[in-house]
Design a protein around this motif. Structure first.
Motif, mmCIF file in Angstrom:
data_model
loop_
_atom_site.group_PDB
_atom_site.id
_atom_site.type_symbol
_atom_site.label_atom_id
_atom_site.label_comp_id
_atom_site.label_asym_id
_atom_site.label_seq_id
_atom_site.Cartn_x
_atom_site.Cartn_y
_atom_site.Cartn_z
ATOM 1 N N GLU A 1 -92.910 56.239 23.512
ATOM 2 C CA GLU A 1 -92.122 56.679 24.162
ATOM 3 C C GLU A 1 -90.744 56.102 23.791
ATOM 4 O OE1 GLU A 1 -92.420 57.058 28.567
ATOM 5 O OE2 GLU A 1 -94.000 57.179 28.675
ATOM 6 N N PRO A 2 -89.338 57.652 23.859
ATOM 7 C CA PRO A 2 -87.997 57.129 22.840
ATOM 8 C C PRO A 2 -87.193 56.666 24.167
ATOM 9 C CG PRO A 2 -88.331 59.161 23.756
ATOM 10 C CD PRO A 2 -89.469 58.762 23.567
ATOM 11 N N GLU B 1 -90.361 66.557 25.137
ATOM 12 C CA GLU B 1 -91.038 66.930 25.685
ATOM 13 C C GLU B 1 -92.353 66.969 26.554
ATOM 14 O OE1 GLU B 1 -91.090 71.254 24.289
ATOM 15 O OE2 GLU B 1 -89.141 71.139 23.862
ATOM 16 N N ARG B 2 -92.389 65.123 25.648
ATOM 17 C CA ARG B 2 -94.069 65.105 26.000
ATOM 18 C C ARG B 2 -94.210 64.190 27.347
ATOM 19 N NH1 ARG B 2 -94.968 62.294 20.268
ATOM 20 N NH2 ARG B 2 -93.672 63.651 18.780
ATOM 21 N N GLU C 1 -83.324 63.980 17.931
ATOM 22 C CA GLU C 1 -82.457 63.466 17.810
ATOM 23 C C GLU C 1 -81.530 63.516 19.432
ATOM 24 O OE1 GLU C 1 -80.337 66.360 15.226
ATOM 25 O OE2 GLU C 1 -81.732 65.466 13.419
ATOM 26 N N SER C 2 -82.326 64.352 20.331
ATOM 27 C CA SER C 2 -81.804 63.999 21.461
ATOM 28 C C SER C 2 -83.272 63.983 22.564
ATOM 29 C CB SER C 2 -80.167 65.376 22.059
ATOM 30 O OG SER C 2 -80.924 65.896 23.217
ATOM 31 N N PRO C 3 -82.336 63.687 23.571
ATOM 32 C CA PRO C 3 -83.830 62.669 25.035
ATOM 33 C C PRO C 3 -84.214 64.531 25.476
ATOM 34 C CG PRO C 3 -81.468 62.301 25.808
ATOM 35 C CD PRO C 3 -81.044 62.588 24.505
ATOM 36 N N SER C 4 -83.345 65.207 25.854
ATOM 37 C CA SER C 4 -84.024 66.794 25.857
ATOM 38 C C SER C 4 -84.496 67.659 24.738
ATOM 39 C CB SER C 4 -82.773 68.070 26.169
ATOM 40 O OG SER C 4 -82.290 67.708 25.017
#
Length: 383
Positions: free
Chosen positions: A330-331, A377-378, A371-374
């Motif tokens: 997970e990022p 989707e996982r 590139e963005s937390p939004s």
């Protein structure tokens, strides 16, 4: 609102106040931390081990609040938490503060019965700063995607900083874990198991009761092997392990070879997760090859299943090795809270530069990094 600060005087700005952790908890009810590294017991352990934070309590309504440990940029010593690292040297440390525990690489804001909106948390992080002028940026490093996306929606840039590894624990235990791997990864695990079995390595797990000379020496040896400038004595680990033993859910996994302890791993059962923490292996001894993987992955997985935990938190670093053994990644993100203008532009530039220059990028084959937390989707630990 007035809360006595740990320095002995009131420091209050509107609905934001500095307090000690017990004072803040007494002033406003806080939900228990989901993760170990933001829990009361862990943060008290850090305080006893020399970590010094300003506790910022932010309240907007009777039930909405947030609490964050805050450190002035120049006082941050841990390399991957330093503002110059997080922002790729775009803003000086003296113009930044860092919000969050400086350990564990998984940041979690503590909330009251209701969550204080990200925009109001951002306002508090800047408005409550004691220095004049206020800092250019308040950095929240190692946030999961959900909380990071909330700050991004409020106008504050976020940048990828690390990949966090999790090993899900199937209901059928180790056999289920092995059966759930694809053919290539299953072969990797079986090779690991065969290697240390043939070498005669035996593992055992028991509650941590305190330090011992073998454990201290292994931890120091491991630190020096991967950090040549490490010069702290084993006695420092003794004090640390004595404090760790006081926490509920502390265990030590040991690897023994020819009657001698050649590896150890300190882990914590908190909530519904087993959190791996501190490992040491004497890799100079013949037969210890592969011992690391038993200590890091397989024995914690067995313990987690025995304890009824749903996952093992493996943390950041060595993402490729963790992914090859079935971990999901997970990022984690750094959010830079600023008042806007040039500081926000520099922070955004620094976050983007760091995201392109990570010490441990995700393994190839997993698709492009978000590139963005939004964009993430996982399923995520933080929801």
């Amino acid at each position: 609102m007035s809360v006595t600060a740990s320095g002995g005087k009131d420091h209050v700005i509107g609905s934001y106040a500095y307090a000690s952790l017990p004072e803040a908890a007494a002033r406003h009810p806080l939900a228990p931390a989901r993760g170990l590294y933001s829990s009361d017991s862990w943060l008290e352990l850090l305080r006893g081990h020399g970590h010094r934070y300003r506790w910022l309590l932010m309240c907007a309504q009777e039930r909405a609040a947030a609490l964050a440990p805050v450190t002035d940029g120049p006082a941050v010593r841990s390399g991957r938490y330093r503002p110059d690292f997080l922002l790729h040297e775009r803003l000086p440390a003296e113009r930044c503060v860092v919000a969050g525990p400086r350990t564990g690489y998984l940041n979690e804001l503590r909330y009251g019965p209701e969550r204080l909106p990200a925009a109001e948390v951002a306002e508090g992080l800047l408005a409550a700063a004691p220095q004049e002028p206020p800092p250019d940026a308040a950095l929240l490093p190692y946030l999961p995607s959900g909380p990071a996306a909330a700050f991004e929606t409020a106008g504050h840039p976020a940048g990828l900083i690390a990949w966090d590894a999790w090993l899900d624990v199937p209901g059928t235990g180790f056999d289920g874990y092995l059966a759930g791997l694809d053919k290539t990864h299953r072969k990797q695990v079986k090779d690991d198991l065969r290697r240390f079995t043939m070498a005669g390595v035996a593992f055992s797990t028991r509650p941590l009761t305190g330090p011992d000379d073998e454990t201290d020496d292994l931890l120091v040896l491991h630190e020096r092997m991967y950090g040549t400038v490490y010069d702290r004595p084993g006695s420092r680990f003794s004090r640390y392990l004595a404090r760790c033993a006081e926490l509920p859910g502390a265990y030590v996994v040991r690897a023994r070879l020819a009657g001698r302890t050649v590896g150890c791993h300190l882990v914590f059962h908190y909530g519904d997760v087993l959190w791996v923490r501190l490992i040491g292996v004497d890799e100079t001894r013949p037969g210890t090859r592969g011992c690391y993987f038993g200590l890091m992955f397989y024995e914690p997985l067995r313990l987690a299943h025995e304890l009824g935990a749903r996952a093992v938190h493996l943390g950041i670093g060595t993402s490729r090795a963790k992914s090859r053994r079935g971990a999901r990644l997970e990022p984690l993100w750094t959010v830079a809270v600023t008042a806007g203008g040039r500081a926000r532009d520099l922070a955004r530039e620094g976050l983007a530069a760091r995201a392109l220059d990570l010490p441990d990028p995700a393994p190839e084959g997993g698709g492009p990094a978000p590139e963005s937390p939004s964009e993430w989707e996982r399923p995520s630990w933080a929801g």
